[in-house]
Every structure is written in C-alpha cells, then in structure tokens.
Write a protein that holds these residues in place. Structure first.
Motif, PDB file in Angstrom:
ATOM      1  N   ALA A  94       0.962  -1.281   0.055  1.00  0.00           N
ATOM      2  CA  ALA A  94      -0.054   0.016   0.176  1.00  0.00           C
ATOM      3  C   ALA A  94       0.867   1.116   0.035  1.00  0.00           C
ATOM      4  O   ALA A  94       0.523   2.224  -0.361  1.00  0.00           O
ATOM      5  CB  ALA A  94      -0.953   0.105   1.129  1.00  0.00           C
ATOM      6  N   PHE A  95       2.315   0.995   0.345  1.00  0.00           N
ATOM      7  CA  PHE A  95       3.008   2.588   0.576  1.00  0.00           C
ATOM      8  C   PHE A  95       3.918   2.334  -0.728  1.00  0.00           C
ATOM      9  O   PHE A  95       4.897   3.426  -0.793  1.00  0.00           O
ATOM     10  CB  PHE A  95       3.747   2.284   1.770  1.00  0.00           C
ATOM     11  CG  PHE A  95       2.739   2.406   3.009  1.00  0.00           C
ATOM     12  CD1 PHE A  95       2.244   3.594   3.291  1.00  0.00           C
ATOM     13  CD2 PHE A  95       2.275   1.101   3.373  1.00  0.00           C
ATOM     14  CE1 PHE A  95       1.234   3.629   4.521  1.00  0.00           C
ATOM     15  CE2 PHE A  95       1.285   1.168   4.537  1.00  0.00           C
ATOM     16  CZ  PHE A  95       0.732   2.404   4.852  1.00  0.00           C
ATOM     17  N   GLY A  96       3.958   1.446  -1.617  1.00  0.00           N
ATOM     18  CA  GLY A  96       5.024   1.281  -2.503  1.00  0.00           C
ATOM     19  C   GLY A  96       5.672  -0.137  -2.934  1.00  0.00           C
ATOM     20  O   GLY A  96       4.934  -0.995  -2.363  1.00  0.00           O
ATOM     21  N   PHE A  97       6.238  -0.245  -3.906  1.00  0.00           N
ATOM     22  CA  PHE A  97       6.662  -1.325  -4.703  1.00  0.00           C
ATOM     23  C   PHE A  97       7.348  -2.041  -3.616  1.00  0.00           C
ATOM     24  O   PHE A  97       8.628  -1.666  -3.234  1.00  0.00           O
ATOM     25  CB  PHE A  97       7.264  -1.353  -5.961  1.00  0.00           C
ATOM     26  CG  PHE A  97       7.701  -2.487  -6.587  1.00  0.00           C
ATOM     27  CD1 PHE A  97       7.001  -3.344  -6.933  1.00  0.00           C
ATOM     28  CD2 PHE A  97       9.248  -2.794  -6.478  1.00  0.00           C
ATOM     29  CE1 PHE A  97       7.337  -4.645  -7.538  1.00  0.00           C
ATOM     30  CE2 PHE A  97       9.875  -4.010  -7.135  1.00  0.00           C
ATOM     31  CZ  PHE A  97       8.867  -5.113  -7.636  1.00  0.00           C
ATOM     32  N   VAL A  98       7.156  -3.276  -3.170  1.00  0.00           N
ATOM     33  CA  VAL A  98       8.059  -4.165  -2.495  1.00  0.00           C
ATOM     34  C   VAL A  98       8.692  -5.050  -3.167  1.00  0.00           C
ATOM     35  O   VAL A  98       8.306  -5.931  -3.939  1.00  0.00           O
ATOM     36  CB  VAL A  98       7.181  -5.150  -1.421  1.00  0.00           C
ATOM     37  CG1 VAL A  98       7.869  -6.087  -0.735  1.00  0.00           C
ATOM     38  CG2 VAL A  98       6.258  -4.373  -0.441  1.00  0.00           C
ATOM     39  N   HIS A  99      10.295  -4.987  -2.924  1.00  0.00           N
ATOM     40  CA  HIS A  99      11.159  -5.834  -3.799  1.00  0.00           C
ATOM     41  C   HIS A  99      11.250  -7.184  -3.268  1.00  0.00           C
ATOM     42  O   HIS A  99      10.984  -8.265  -4.043  1.00  0.00           O
ATOM     43  CB  HIS A  99      12.320  -5.077  -3.729  1.00  0.00           C
ATOM     44  CG  HIS A  99      12.490  -3.996  -4.664  1.00  0.00           C
ATOM     45  ND1 HIS A  99      13.836  -3.609  -5.491  1.00  0.00           N
ATOM     46  CD2 HIS A  99      11.839  -2.752  -4.520  1.00  0.00           C
ATOM     47  CE1 HIS A  99      13.494  -2.414  -6.154  1.00  0.00           C
ATOM     48  NE2 HIS A  99      12.278  -1.998  -5.509  1.00  0.00           N
ATOM     49  N   LYS A 100      11.545  -7.277  -1.842  1.00  0.00           N
ATOM     50  CA  LYS A 100      11.748  -8.899  -1.483  1.00  0.00           C
ATOM     51  C   LYS A 100      11.107  -8.833  -0.055  1.00  0.00           C
ATOM     52  O   LYS A 100      11.143  -7.801   0.729  1.00  0.00           O
ATOM     53  CB  LYS A 100      13.056  -8.700  -1.426  1.00  0.00           C
ATOM     54  CG  LYS A 100      13.735  -8.821  -2.800  1.00  0.00           C
ATOM     55  CD  LYS A 100      15.395  -9.049  -2.808  1.00  0.00           C
ATOM     56  CE  LYS A 100      15.930  -8.912  -3.943  1.00  0.00           C
ATOM     57  NZ  LYS A 100      17.539  -8.997  -4.026  1.00  0.00           N
ATOM     58  N   ILE A 101      10.884  -9.851   0.296  1.00  0.00           N
ATOM     59  CA  ILE A 101      10.406 -10.238   1.989  1.00  0.00           C
ATOM     60  C   ILE A 101      11.101 -11.526   2.189  1.00  0.00           C
ATOM     61  O   ILE A 101      10.977 -12.598   1.625  1.00  0.00           O
ATOM     62  CB  ILE A 101       8.849 -10.523   1.988  1.00  0.00           C
ATOM     63  CG1 ILE A 101       8.042  -9.132   1.229  1.00  0.00           C
ATOM     64  CG2 ILE A 101       8.285 -10.758   3.462  1.00  0.00           C
ATOM     65  CD1 ILE A 101       6.570  -9.060   1.541  1.00  0.00           C
ATOM     66  N   ALA A 102      11.557 -11.571   3.467  1.00  0.00           N
ATOM     67  CA  ALA A 102      11.942 -12.691   4.171  1.00  0.00           C
ATOM     68  C   ALA A 102      11.502 -12.826   5.538  1.00  0.00           C
ATOM     69  O   ALA A 102      11.655 -11.925   6.093  1.00  0.00           O
ATOM     70  CB  ALA A 102      13.510 -12.588   4.132  1.00  0.00           C
ATOM     71  N   THR A 103      10.926 -13.971   5.761  1.00  0.00           N
ATOM     72  CA  THR A 103      10.377 -14.146   7.078  1.00  0.00           C
ATOM     73  C   THR A 103      11.111 -15.055   8.144  1.00  0.00           C
ATOM     74  O   THR A 103      11.804 -15.881   7.344  1.00  0.00           O
ATOM     75  CB  THR A 103       8.760 -14.518   7.160  1.00  0.00           C
ATOM     76  OG1 THR A 103       8.680 -15.964   6.416  1.00  0.00           O
ATOM     77  CG2 THR A 103       7.966 -13.616   6.363  1.00  0.00           C
TER      78      THR A 103
END
Length: 399
Positions: A132-141
């Motif tokens: 919702a705030f911009g393009f998310v490049h990557k996520i690691a959990t």
C-alpha cells in the motif's frame, strides 16, 4: 500549580524534560507547546518505557527558564490533547541523538508481528499490507527470540520511512487474520540490510523483482501458508491435519477425549497434544482432506464440555503426516495394529449418555459407524437452543 511538578533545586538547562505525554505524541505537538518561549533547536520524542516522555532543547538558556518558570507559577497547566504535562529542567545540556542501528533510516524494515505465530500471517498478507506504500522488492520471514519477524525491502528510504510511520504500532486488519486470532500488532525498526539475498521463492521468502528465481516446491506445496482470494480475504489452504486450540480449559482434555470427539466425523489416524504460548493445542490427523474439512466445519467454535468449557478453535495445519509416539499421555497413533483394541475401550471419567437422536445435529453415516464406540458420552450439538445435556456427576460433552 503544585510545586511537586517541578524541580526548583535543579540546575537550569537549555533542555527541558516533559513527562506524562499522550500516547505517540509527535514532534509538531511539542513544538506547538514550546515555541512561544523561544527558538527550538532539537527535540527527542517517545522516550521511556511507556514512550510518554520527551526532551526539547532551546537555543538559549533563558528561553528554557522562561518556560519552566511560567508553568511553575501558572494556574493553567501545560497540556497536550487535554492531558496535563509535567515540565522540569533536564540534567543534560544538549540533546544528542545517538541513533541505534534500528533507528538509522534505510530501505529495509525489520517487522515484528506481536500476538501471533508464524502460520497466522502469510507472506501474501505481509505483501498486501506493505504494498500500500510502494513497490515491495523482497520479503524474508523468520522466527527469533523476539517472535515472528520479517524483513521487507522497498525501493528507497523514503518509501520505507512512509510505511514505518504509518504502520508502526498499528494492527493488521482483522479480516486478514485467522478467526481465532484477536489482533496482530506491528513493531518496526530499520534494518542494516540494503539488499536481501533471496535464494528461492517459498512461503517464507519472496523476490518480486526476479520472476525467474527457482521455486522451492517443498515449501510451496500443502505446507504453504494461506493465500489471498480475489476479494483480498484470506483463503485457508486445506489439509488432512487439523490444529485445535482449546480455550477455557476447566476440565482435562486427554487424547481419548479428543479421539471420542473427532472420531464422530471419520477415522482419526493420529493425535498429538502439546502446550504452546501458555495454551493447550492439539493436532488431529485424518486420512484425507475431505474428512478433516467436515470435522472442522462441524466442530469449530463448539465446546467439549457443557457450560462453555474447552471451546475448540480449529484451523488447518501445515502438517500432512504426524510423527508421534505410538502410545503416550500426549500422543497416539491409531494406524498401528496393536492399538486397535484401544478403540473399543471406554474413555475413563466420562459420563454415559444416550446416542444422538434425529433431532440433533449429526451425520447419519457417522452415527451408524460410531454409535457403539465404547459407550462414548460425546454429545452432538443439541436441538435444544440452550445446549443442555444430561449430567451424571461428570462434565458432560456437548457441541
């Protein structure tokens, strides 16, 4: 104004210490309170364990003295949002913003999810919230001592800062969480990372900039966390293993009790009971997903014992085949031949009850199959809206 609110004996300082501030008091509110006394050169907000203190540094000493003296003698207390603020000189003579690594702005956020476990918040939900705030490049959990956490990488510092300002301390919308999860609060800081190294796509990590990245099929199959439907709501991935959270446990819930309850909807293969986060939980394995789905729909929200005790909250587990001890107080494997005799035994300490009638909520095929199960006293949900069931000295089962 009570003199106890001020430290007259303190050495005056250009830095004023403010206490009892309202929750999440922002810099603009502090400046608005203090600016009439002189030029403000620095501030430090959200100080203290309760984040309800702040420091304001004036350009000149006499400006700080003017503010402290004014409110010490005024009949009108200093207030922000209607809350009385306590003002005194600080024992420091300037504000030094020694930012911790987590406070140095960066394009990667470290997010801690409070009040949930890792399987309660899918990576798709995380992506939806932060996109919702911009393009998310990557996520690691991952899971650490602090709990379930994630690294979320944005394009730049500005986008990450905007997301943090808007979401830190907030909650994920309820409709994106499992029904039995009350809330999930977000706590954020900046990470020292600038570019996450994602080796493959899975339910624990994603690289949205590289469509050719290998997929870890083991991590993307039945064990994957729930995805989102077209309406943005969570779509729970079904499994033949149910995770049962048992609420309001006033009576013991044993393996035999759970077997009695869940066998009413199909053959139970394995059961494991365990304690987690101060609550009793259990895994119940059926032979197929269809049977587990029927049991989940029928038993979700129902109570094992009359009076609202031992309420079941059910979700699908990521497991598909439990590895349990064949026979113990906390686990049972009913697929082993030498345990077949246990199915005909009566559950200790459970009261007798009549078989369910046609007026009750039941499964006709299941009733025929399990009507002779050791004189089981598990009561199908009654047609009586009060949920009343006969009592014979033991807490009776009901739905």
């Amino acid at each position: 104004m009570s003199s106890s609110q001020f430290r007259y004996t303190q050495t005056p300082s250009k830095v004023v210490h403010l206490r009892n501030l309202p929750w999440e008091c922002v810099e603009e509110e502090l400046i608005d309170l203090c600016k009439r006394f002189g030029k403000i050169v620095n501030t430090k907000t959200n100080v203290g364990a309760n984040r309800n203190q702040a420091f304001v540094e004036f350009a000149e000493l006499n400006q700080a003295i003017s503010m402290v003296s004014y409110y010490a003698s005024s009949s009108e207390p200093a207030q922000i949002r209607g809350k009385t603020i306590y003002i005194q000189y600080s024992n420091r003579h300037e504000i030094v913003n020694n930012q911790s690594p987590g406070e140095v702005p960066g394009n990667v956020l470290l997010v801690t999810f409070e009040g949930v476990e890792s399987h309660h918040v899918s990576i798709d939900v995380i992506h939806l919230v932060f996109s919702a705030f911009g393009f998310v490049h990557k996520i690691a959990t991952f899971e650490k001592a602090a709990g379930f956490q994630a690294l979320v990488q944005f394009t730049d510092v500005e986008t990450a800062s905007a997301a943090r300002s808007a979401l830190d301390g907030r909650s994920i919308p309820k409709y994106l969480l499992p029904e039995h999860v009350a809330s999930c609060n977000l706590r954020m800081s900046y990470s020292a990372h600038t570019d996450l190294n994602i080796k493959f796509q899975s339910h624990r990590s994603r690289d949205y900039t590289n469509p050719y990245l290998p997929v870890n099929h083991t991590a993307m199959d039945g064990s994957m966390q729930p995805a989102l439907g077209a309406d943005g709501k969570k779509v729970e991935t079904q499994s033949n293993v149910l995770l049962a959270l048992i609420e309001n446990m006033q009576y013991a819930v044993t393996v035999d009790v759970l077997h009695t309850v869940f066998s009413a909807y199909g053959t139970v293969q394995k059961i494991a009971i365990f304690e987690k986060n101060g609550s009793t939980q259990a895994l119940i394995q059926y032979s197929d997903i269809a049977t587990a789905a029927i049991a989940k729909e029928a038993l979700e929200g129902h109570c094992i014992y009359d009076g609202g005790y031992c309420k079941l909250r059910l979700s699908y587990s990521r497991h598909t085949d439990l590895n349990v001890k064949a026979f113990s107080d906390k686990s049972r494997d009913y697929t082993l031949p030498d345990l077949s005799l246990l199915v005909g035994q009566k559950v200790p300490g459970v009261a007798e009850a009549s078989a369910p009638t046609t007026g009750g909520w039941q499964n006709g095929q299941v009733q025929t199959q399990y009507a002779g199960y050791g004189g089981s006293s598990y009561m199908y949900p009654s047609a009586d809206p009060t949920g009343a069931s006969p009592s014979s000295g033991h807490p009776p089962y009901y739905g």
